[in-house]
Design a protein around this motif. Sequence first.
Motif, PDB file in Angstrom:
ATOM      1  N   HIS A   3      -4.817  -0.795   1.942  1.00 27.62           N
ATOM      2  CA  HIS A   3      -4.182  -1.486   0.819  1.00 27.62           C
ATOM      3  C   HIS A   3      -5.183  -2.372   0.077  1.00 27.62           C
ATOM      4  O   HIS A   3      -6.145  -2.866   0.653  1.00 27.62           O
ATOM      5  CB  HIS A   3      -2.997  -2.319   1.298  1.00 27.62           C
ATOM      6  CG  HIS A   3      -1.832  -1.486   1.712  1.00 27.62           C
ATOM      7  ND1 HIS A   3      -1.076  -0.774   0.821  1.00 27.62           N
ATOM      8  CD2 HIS A   3      -1.321  -1.224   2.936  1.00 27.62           C
ATOM      9  CE1 HIS A   3      -0.135  -0.115   1.468  1.00 27.62           C
ATOM     10  NE2 HIS A   3      -0.262  -0.367   2.753  1.00 27.62           N
TER      11      HIS A   3
ATOM     12  N   GLY B 162      -2.210  -7.005  -2.933  1.00 29.27           N
ATOM     13  CA  GLY B 162      -0.988  -6.800  -2.153  1.00 29.27           C
ATOM     14  C   GLY B 162      -1.088  -7.404  -0.769  1.00 29.27           C
ATOM     15  O   GLY B 162      -0.114  -7.931  -0.237  1.00 29.27           O
TER      16      GLY B 162
ATOM     17  N   ASP C 263       3.924   2.308  -1.972  1.00 31.34           N
ATOM     18  CA  ASP C 263       3.511   0.985  -2.445  1.00 31.34           C
ATOM     19  C   ASP C 263       4.428  -0.134  -1.960  1.00 31.34           C
ATOM     20  O   ASP C 263       4.466  -1.206  -2.537  1.00 31.34           O
ATOM     21  CB  ASP C 263       3.416   0.973  -3.972  1.00 31.34           C
ATOM     22  CG  ASP C 263       4.750   1.223  -4.645  1.00 31.34           C
ATOM     23  OD1 ASP C 263       5.685   1.703  -3.973  1.00 31.34           O
ATOM     24  OD2 ASP C 263       4.868   0.938  -5.847  1.00 31.34           O
TER      25      ASP C 263
ATOM     26  N   ARG D 290       5.738  -5.420  -2.602  1.00 28.39           N
ATOM     27  CA  ARG D 290       5.053  -4.346  -3.332  1.00 28.39           C
ATOM     28  C   ARG D 290       3.554  -4.451  -3.059  1.00 28.39           C
ATOM     29  O   ARG D 290       2.967  -5.521  -3.152  1.00 28.39           O
ATOM     30  CB  ARG D 290       5.306  -4.436  -4.828  1.00 28.39           C
ATOM     31  CG  ARG D 290       4.650  -3.273  -5.576  1.00 28.39           C
ATOM     32  CD  ARG D 290       5.125  -3.107  -6.987  1.00 28.39           C
ATOM     33  NE  ARG D 290       6.552  -3.091  -7.183  1.00 28.39           N
ATOM     34  CZ  ARG D 290       7.373  -2.041  -6.936  1.00 28.39           C
ATOM     35  NH1 ARG D 290       6.882  -0.935  -6.447  1.00 28.39           N
ATOM     36  NH2 ARG D 290       8.659  -2.134  -7.186  1.00 28.39           N
ATOM     37  N   MET D 291       2.963  -3.326  -2.734  1.00 35.87           N
ATOM     38  CA  MET D 291       1.536  -3.254  -2.436  1.00 35.87           C
ATOM     39  C   MET D 291       0.859  -2.390  -3.490  1.00 35.87           C
ATOM     40  O   MET D 291       1.480  -1.503  -4.069  1.00 35.87           O
ATOM     41  CB  MET D 291       1.318  -2.615  -1.056  1.00 35.87           C
ATOM     42  CG  MET D 291       2.050  -3.298   0.076  1.00 35.87           C
ATOM     43  SD  MET D 291       1.469  -4.951   0.434  1.00 35.87           S
ATOM     44  CE  MET D 291      -0.109  -4.597   1.157  1.00 35.87           C
TER      45      MET D 291
END
Length: 150
Positions: free
Chosen positions: A26, A30, A65, A121-122
Motif C-alpha cells: 500500500h 493510506g 483499495d 480507503r487505501m
Amino acid sequence: MQFASTARCVSLVRTQVERVLREWGHAPSGIETAVLVASELAANAVVHGHFPGHLFEVGMTSADDICLIEVSDSSPRPPEALKAGINDESGRGLQLVRAVALCTGQRPRRPVGKTVWAKVRMAKPHSRVAAPARLHATSRGAEAVEGRVP
C-alpha cells in the motif's frame, strides 16, 4: 495480532500495522490513515476494554483499495464517543476515527468482549504478498507465523 493490554503496546500496534501494510504494497498516504485508526482503536481497547490477564487483538484485511481494521478486547461495553472540552487532552479518538474512516461499527465478540472495526480507503497496492504473515505480539516484540492476518 495479539497485544498485552498496556499503553506501551499501542506504539507496537502502530509499528506492526505500518509494517504489514507496507509489505502488502500500500501507498504511504493510506498507510498513515490506517495506522492512525488502528492506534486510536487500540488505545481505546487499553483504556476502556482492559481486563487483567486478557490480551487485545488487532486484525486487518485488505481488498483492492479498502482496508478493514478490527480491534477486539474483553469488555462487552460498546464504544461511546465522548464530548471532549476545548482543554481536554483526550476523548476525541472515536470522533477522529469516524472522520477519517469510510465507515465504522462494533459487534459482540464470543466468548467475551467486543470487536470495534473501521474501513479505510487505501491507495491501490503496488504489489501484494501472496500469504500475509499473522503476528503474535507482546510488549517485547512480535513473532511472525505463516498464514493470514486474523
